[in-house]
Design a protein around this motif. Structure first.
Motif, PDB file in Angstrom:
ATOM      1  N   UNK A 141      -3.147  16.050 -15.966  1.00 57.31           N
ATOM      2  CA  UNK A 141      -2.247  15.026 -15.401  1.00 57.31           C
ATOM      3  C   UNK A 141      -3.012  13.790 -14.922  1.00 57.31           C
ATOM      4  N   UNK A 142      -4.275  14.014 -14.552  1.00 59.20           N
ATOM      5  CA  UNK A 142      -5.010  12.848 -14.048  1.00 59.20           C
ATOM      6  C   UNK A 142      -5.405  11.875 -15.166  1.00 59.20           C
ATOM      7  N   UNK A 143      -5.330  12.309 -16.421  1.00 57.40           N
ATOM      8  CA  UNK A 143      -5.669  11.414 -17.531  1.00 57.40           C
ATOM      9  C   UNK A 143      -4.460  10.671 -18.078  1.00 57.40           C
ATOM     10  N   UNK A 144      -3.286  11.016 -17.594  1.00 60.44           N
ATOM     11  CA  UNK A 144      -2.073  10.322 -18.031  1.00 60.44           C
ATOM     12  C   UNK A 144      -2.083   8.899 -17.443  1.00 60.44           C
ATOM     13  N   UNK A 145      -1.727   7.894 -18.227  1.00 60.11           N
ATOM     14  CA  UNK A 145      -1.815   6.514 -17.735  1.00 60.11           C
ATOM     15  C   UNK A 145      -1.008   6.250 -16.466  1.00 60.11           C
ATOM     16  N   UNK A 146       0.008   7.056 -16.232  1.00 60.87           N
ATOM     17  CA  UNK A 146       0.776   6.748 -15.022  1.00 60.87           C
ATOM     18  C   UNK A 146       0.001   7.059 -13.754  1.00 60.87           C
ATOM     19  N   UNK A 147      -1.002   7.943 -13.845  1.00 63.82           N
ATOM     20  CA  UNK A 147      -1.825   8.181 -12.662  1.00 63.82           C
ATOM     21  C   UNK A 147      -2.626   6.935 -12.311  1.00 63.82           C
ATOM     22  N   UNK A 148      -3.154   6.273 -13.334  1.00 65.30           N
ATOM     23  CA  UNK A 148      -3.868   5.018 -13.095  1.00 65.30           C
ATOM     24  C   UNK A 148      -2.890   3.963 -12.560  1.00 65.30           C
ATOM     25  N   UNK A 149      -1.680   3.952 -13.126  1.00 66.12           N
ATOM     26  CA  UNK A 149      -0.670   2.990 -12.651  1.00 66.12           C
ATOM     27  C   UNK A 149      -0.290   3.275 -11.202  1.00 66.12           C
ATOM     28  N   UNK A 150      -0.217   4.548 -10.888  1.00 67.02           N
ATOM     29  CA  UNK A 150       0.118   4.953  -9.518  1.00 67.02           C
ATOM     30  C   UNK A 150      -0.970   4.514  -8.552  1.00 67.02           C
ATOM     31  N   UNK A 151      -2.211   4.747  -8.955  1.00 68.57           N
ATOM     32  CA  UNK A 151      -3.333   4.367  -8.104  1.00 68.57           C
ATOM     33  C   UNK A 151      -3.376   2.842  -7.925  1.00 68.57           C
ATOM     34  N   UNK A 152      -3.080   2.138  -8.995  1.00 65.55           N
ATOM     35  CA  UNK A 152      -3.033   0.677  -8.935  1.00 65.55           C
ATOM     36  C   UNK A 152      -1.937   0.226  -7.964  1.00 65.55           C
ATOM     37  N   UNK A 153      -0.794   0.905  -8.034  1.00 71.67           N
ATOM     38  CA  UNK A 153       0.309   0.586  -7.121  1.00 71.67           C
ATOM     39  C   UNK A 153      -0.116   0.797  -5.668  1.00 71.67           C
ATOM     40  N   UNK A 154      -0.754   1.940  -5.415  1.00 73.67           N
ATOM     41  CA  UNK A 154      -1.219   2.230  -4.055  1.00 73.67           C
ATOM     42  C   UNK A 154      -2.206   1.161  -3.596  1.00 73.67           C
ATOM     43  N   UNK A 155      -3.150   0.817  -4.462  1.00 70.82           N
ATOM     44  CA  UNK A 155      -4.201  -0.113  -4.070  1.00 70.82           C
ATOM     45  C   UNK A 155      -3.757  -1.574  -4.075  1.00 70.82           C
ATOM     46  N   UNK A 156      -2.600  -1.838  -4.683  1.00 72.40           N
ATOM     47  CA  UNK A 156      -2.077  -3.208  -4.686  1.00 72.40           C
ATOM     48  C   UNK A 156      -1.563  -3.620  -3.314  1.00 72.40           C
ATOM     49  N   UNK A 157      -1.320  -2.641  -2.450  1.00 74.27           N
ATOM     50  CA  UNK A 157      -0.776  -2.951  -1.137  1.00 74.27           C
ATOM     51  C   UNK A 157       0.737  -3.006  -1.099  1.00 74.27           C
TER      52      UNK A 157
END
Lengths: 365, 365
Positions: free
Chosen positions: A132-148
């Protein structure tokens, strides 16, 4: 072997173990990624041959070492119970074969570090098998979190459960045959199995920062083997941030998670298997179709929950993992940061397990 | 006064207190239920008069006792901080006025029991002011749980948060003025406030069975008052059943809950405010429109989450509470079982608070 033959040909795999997870990852991951299914290693040549025939592997071996030593093998997927991982991952590394290792990577963080260091020393890739960590939505999720956009994240909640067949609760023989509840081969039971995912989700939301303390309570044990079948726990982070989780073999399949900040929240009701719910059987493993798209739901400020679509390319997450592995082998992606994350997860799991041995007492990290 | 004047005329209310919650419940509840807004009691006659004028009450009093003693008053809604509840609920009961009391009902279960016993002794109705439990979907939810459709329920997860204005974290003066974080008047902070709801939801799912042990950790305190602003906790029940919850003043509004069994799960992403998200201000309190319908989402077995609509009659939950209160006063519904539930909740809250005083140590019940 930094840039191995796979830059000239598709990655060629051996798999150690012939169980459910091997069947799934090989078919949903490597096969769909266009890799070569080269060799199967099992303690039983009959099992190896049966698995090889069914899944189209070229060669079957009646031992793990022979599969590792096959000169046509570039990478080894270790699908054995976790007590065997350290021994076989290190043998792979020393044979200069790249390593994809099922989770939990090993019963202790010391063993995990030993595996990863040996891979580094031998210039081979190491990844744990968390698709699940290699699915692109995990990166998108992390980006969302880090976007503020969610503001300061201070709460993560994650639940992962599935219902194990009832016979492990009614038959000692069945319980001992099911490795998930056999502490001799999977010492931490559901904590290393399902809670691995909830903890990984929590740590992803907190960018793999170590918690200051954790607590874990085993709320259900197998009556024959004593294995942990259900756990609840929490993680405390600096600055009043926290997380709670539950993992269980005793509930219907459920995988709800939520990250909440002071400006918004993001929820995934399909955290670990993504939006395509696909029951896995030996028979259906070849037939998986990728979903057209995946999505997750986000709400901002005090508004309603609104759905936001994240384009993910239509691959299943096992295939994304195989593709990422290929990229690491080819030197186009770096695996070391992912391995650092693996070590953080195991460090937290060690503390959670220590807490579980003390009836949920707080354990500092 | 078992069957009081309200069988001849609409129920006539006094309210003690003039704050946010009084404004909301009076307007969204009693007014919409067709009750009479009779009297306002406040320590300040100016505040009482202003509140009475704004909301259409007939009379304003500069004391609580005068409002209680108004002969045109049948029932009293106590919207004061919880440390004042025992004193004023008992004065109401002795004046033969029915009692609707805000939650937490009192700082200790002993006080709660004293209030309820005094109401019984004086033949007046007692209800705590938890509107979500009077919404028909709660009964539908309980019916679903008890129907066996979810199988054996062994996991409940509930989260309730809202974001308090930032000034309570930056100004000692603002913190002391906000009763939710003033331990002198609300000793248990967010535990008695938001976690009251999550605990009530958990107990509803388990039919108000007492847990065998609980744990609660305060993960955020107000830096000026020391009040608990964020808590996480768990409840353990016999036979490997459990529940986890989080309640916070530091997150965006979020109210996700899930009940999971071995055959199915039911999820509510709007547990406490129902599906109509309605921001409450003094100005907008009269303008609430009821939603056409509410719903919750249920999944069975290993299938996808599917939405199931539950018809609820289009009333807001505060109005359902006022209607249930009216039914109890008229003798058409019994309040005593609801009061027993109130005592169970407080018994659990006492244990959770005791755990919180010991850094989350397990507390047996």
């Amino acid at each position: 072997m930094t840039l191995p033959p796979s830059t000239q040909h598709p990655l060629r795999w051996a798999v150690l173990g012939t169980g459910f997870i091997a069947n799934k990852v090989i078919n949903v991951g490597m096969r769909r990624a266009g890799h070569v299914l080269q060799a199967v290693g099992s303690r039983s040549i009959d099992k190896a041959q049966e698995f090889a025939d069914r899944n189209g592997f070229k060669t079957a071996y009646g031992s793990y070492q022979e599969a590792i030593d096959d000169p046509e093998v570039d990478a080894v997927y270790i699908a054995l119970p976790s007590v065997f991982h350290e021994e076989w991952a290190i043998k792979c590394a020393k044979a200069k074969k790249h390593v994809l290792c099922e989770k939990p990577v090993a019963p202790t963080t010391a063993q995990v570090k030993n595996i990863i260091q040996t891979c580094k020393d031998n210039n081979v890739v190491f990844l744990d098998g968390t698709f699940f960590k290699h699915h692109p939505r995990l990166a998108a999720l992390r980006q969302l979190v880090n976007s503020g956009e969610l503001g300061k994240v201070n709460s993560v909640n994650s639940h992962f459960s599935f219902l194990m067949s009832a016979d492990v609760s009614t038959s000692a023989d069945a319980a001992l045959k099911q490795i998930r509840v056999n502490p001799a081969v999977e010492p931490t039971g559901v904590l290393g199995d399902m809670a691995w995912y909830t903890v990984r989700f929590i740590l992803t939301a907190y960018n793999y920062e170590l918690p200051t303390s954790v607590s874990c309570t085993v709320t259900r044990k197998n009556e024959f083997t004593g294995a942990a079948e259900q756990v609840i726990g929490h993680l405390l982070f600096p600055d009043s941030r926290n997380a709670i989780f539950e993992a269980s073999f005793a509930h219907v399949s459920n995988q709800r998670s939520c990250i909440t900040g002071d400006k918004g929240a993001v929820a995934l009701d399909d955290t670990f298997l993504t939006s395509s719910f696909y029951p896995i059987t030996q028979e259906s493993a070849l037939a998986y179709e990728a979903p057209a798209s995946d999505s997750f739901t986000v709400t901002v400020k005090r508004g309603e929950w609104t759905k936001r679509e994240i384009e993910t390319g239509g691959r299943l997450q096992e295939e994304w993992m195989a593709k990422d592995f290929e990229e690491c082998v080819a030197g186009r992606k770096k695996w070391e940061q992912w391995a650092d994350e693996t070590i953080v997860i195991h460090t937290v799991l060690d503390a959670l397990w220590a807490s579980a041995q003390q009836s949920g007492a707080s354990v500092s990290l």
